[in-house]
Design a protein around this motif. Structure first.
Motif, short mmCIF file in Angstrom:
data_model
loop_
_atom_site.label_atom_id
_atom_site.label_comp_id
_atom_site.label_asym_id
_atom_site.label_seq_id
_atom_site.Cartn_x
_atom_site.Cartn_y
_atom_site.Cartn_z
N LYS A 1 0.84 -1.20 0.00
CA LYS A 1 0.00 0.00 0.00
C LYS A 1 0.88 1.25 0.00
N ARG A 2 0.40 2.27 -0.68
CA ARG A 2 1.08 3.58 -0.71
C ARG A 2 2.56 3.43 -1.11
N VAL A 3 2.76 2.68 -2.17
CA VAL A 3 4.11 2.41 -2.65
C VAL A 3 4.84 3.70 -3.01
N GLY B 1 3.72 -5.57 -10.02
CA GLY B 1 2.74 -4.53 -9.74
C GLY B 1 2.43 -4.34 -8.27
N GLY B 2 3.39 -4.66 -7.39
CA GLY B 2 3.15 -4.47 -5.96
C GLY B 2 2.36 -5.58 -5.31
N HIS B 3 2.20 -6.70 -6.02
CA HIS B 3 1.44 -7.84 -5.48
C HIS B 3 2.29 -9.11 -5.55
N VAL C 1 6.88 -0.06 5.36
CA VAL C 1 5.89 -0.18 4.29
C VAL C 1 4.60 -0.79 4.81
N LEU C 2 3.49 -0.22 4.41
CA LEU C 2 2.18 -0.75 4.77
C LEU C 2 1.79 -1.81 3.75
N GLN D 1 -4.14 -6.33 7.82
CA GLN D 1 -3.36 -5.18 7.37
C GLN D 1 -2.27 -4.91 8.39
N THR D 2 -1.07 -4.80 7.90
CA THR D 2 0.08 -4.73 8.80
C THR D 2 1.04 -3.66 8.36
#
Length: 539
Positions: free
Chosen positions: A14-16, A96-98, A127-128, A149-150
């Protein structure tokens, strides 16, 4: 009970982009992006080992040929974008961040989650991210999705030789645990900042295995012998010069992906996932190929400092910082390349681009916010188009003041003029942004109109400078009203009027009969022509 069913685990960062811009140093930003790419593509893929559920790629699902992908230049196939090979290890996606993988049991997925969290805390401090685990029941449905969510705070160690309670001088938030020498001064930084700087040094040395690092030779050809920019001022061409930040994002990708998967919704889980991945794979290949081609077409210098740097490249996302006068040319070339190659659904990839131009000293995180806002503005134009008219779109903004608030608010104040004429209200729109990228009525047409003006500036004599002042002062005249603008426009030479207006010879486009709103493209052409003069003294 579903414990013994195969389970899908999905890790989403999240919020990369916040992570990338947290430390506003070019080397740190490049390092942050490399850390993200290496962790998600390589570290987690290695971590899974043999614990994933082996999956067989369906024979009838075809992928974009590997020869089309710049990544295949690497001899080590470990780093290739090869969904078939990843499926054999249970990995559904890692770009893609996944990171998405399938495990034979719920416990195997939980065990991997624990190891992955430790690695994320170590490799990407602060990083979230979100982790989902869900069962695959009878190979058909995903049920009972569990979400977690961590965010792991960076682990810092306070060194005794640093000032007591010293806060990181780069982020202003974390405790300092290291010190560096910059510009003959000592700066105290957090360990997470040091990680970024170290990884940035590895990137410059060609030792990182993120997407940009892997295809660096294609993005930054060594044959041109350009020097590596040390900071944003180097990219702009010097202190006080202007640069541009370009944010590009795909249009309607989520909807296209959903429609693509619907065509096989009655097939089993693995088939549906493979079918969906074939769409995303084709998109990634087209984006990489188009970026390489557009850079080669736009940046042709063979000496000096390289005037561009890619800050992020993944999925359909692109972040590029470059010298200001090259930004719109790159945007045009990039879209031209994208539209050459259809994706797996046999449709072209349309993007929305936001381009912000400002001095190199302008806060980079704020430039990114503005670029995102401009891309969102362009997307609104895209959504308003008829389905058969949809194409790539762009919005841009030139920032010359020390601080620039909300784009929409500024435009309402400075680009929209409303006044009364004989008791009737009349409105002038001094810009037509956002535009389509291609076509004579889009950015392509504006660039054609601006080109002779730019040439005129380079070849300007004293008399030419006087004439140039007239078309530069046209904005001030337009701000006073439509007729004042018309009179100022009429004082220009017929050749300049035709160039600015796009052959119509008129300053204003005829308004709708019902709504007296007058629009003009002329000032947008002038703004584009003036970009190359930004930061020039005594201009």
């Amino acid at each position: 009970m579903t414990e013994n069913y195969p389970h899908k685990l999905k890790i989403s960062l999240k919020r990369v982009q916040t992570f990338i811009f947290e430390v506003p140093k070019l080397k740190a930003m490049l390092g942050a992006n490399a850390m993200l790419g290496e962790t998600m593509r390589n570290v987690l893929a290695e971590l899974i080992g043999n614990s994933g559920q082996r999956l067989d790629w369906p024979d009838d699902i075809l992928l974009t040929p590997a020869t089309c992908d710049p990544l295949t230049d690497k001899t080590d196939t470990t780093f290739h974008d090869d969904p078939k090979a990843l499926y054999s290890r249970g990995i559904l996606a890692r770009d893609g961040g996944h990171f998405i993988a399938v495990f034979p049991t719920e416990q195997a997925a939980i065990d991997f989650q624990e190891k992955a969290e430790q690695k994320l805390a170590e490799m990407l401090p602060g990083v979230l991210y979100e982790i989902n685990i869900s069962p695959i029941a009878d190979g058909q449905e995903e049920k009972q999705e569990k979400k977690q969510q961590t965010v792991r705070p960076p682990t810092e160690t306070q060194l005794l030789q640093l000032p007591v309670l010293q806060v990181c001088m780069e982020t202003g938030a974390q405790p300092a645990s290291n010190s560096i020498k910059a510009d003959e001064q000592i700066r105290y930084i957090a360990q997470s900042v040091q990680q970024r700087m170290d990884k940035g040094a590895e990137f410059h040395a060609g030792r990182t295995q993120d997407i940009i690092g892997l295809i660096a030779e294609r993005l930054y050809p060594s044959e041109r012998k350009l020097k590596i920019p040390k900071d944003l001022a180097d990219i702009a061409g010097g202190v006080g010069k202007y640069l541009a930040l370009i944010h590009a994002d795909g249009n309607g990708i989520g909807l296209r992906y959903t429609e693509w998967k619907k065509t096989v919704e009655k097939r089993d889980f693995v088939y549906r996932e493979a079918h969906g991945e074939s769409f995303y794979h084709s998109m990634r290949v087209v984006v990489r190929k188009s970026v390489v081609a557009a850079l080669s077409k736009t940046f042709t210098d063979s000496n000096g400092i390289r005037p561009y740097e890619i800050l992020m490249l993944g999925g359909d996302d692109l972040l590029l910082v470059c010298r200001a006068d090259k930004a719109l040319l790159f945007a045009h070339a990039y879209v031209q390349e994208l539209h050459k190659y259809p994706l797996a659904d046999n449709k072209k990839l349309d993007v929305a681009l936001g381009v912000v131009v400002a001095q190199s000293s302008y806060p980079i995180h704020r430039l990114h916010e503005l670029a995102e806002s401009l891309a969102s503005s362009a997307k609104r134009l895209y959504r308003s188009m008829n389905e058969d008219e949809k194409t790539s779109v762009i919005d841009w903004q030139i920032v010359t003041q020390s601080w620039f608030p909300d784009v929409a608010a500024v435009r309402r104040q400075s680009e929209r003029i409303t006044y009364a004429v004989n008791g009737n209200e009349e409105t002038l729109l001094l810009t037509q942004r956002p535009y389509c990228v291609l076509g004579n009525n889009g950015l392509e047409g504006l660039l054609k109109s601006a080109k002779p003006l730019e040439k005129k500036q380079k070849d300007a004599s004293a008399d030419d400078q006087t004439a140039r002042s007239a078309w530069r002062g046209l904005r001030a005249a337009c701000e006073q009203g439509r007729l004042t603008g018309d009179m100022a426009f009429a004082r220009l030479s017929s050749a300049i009027r035709e160039t600015l207006s796009g052959s119509s010879g008129a300053l204003w486009q005829p308004p709708d009969k019902e709504v007296p709103v007058y629009q003009t493209r002329v000032l947008d052409v002038i703004d584009i022509a003036e970009i190359s003069r930004l930061g020039v003294k005594n201009d």
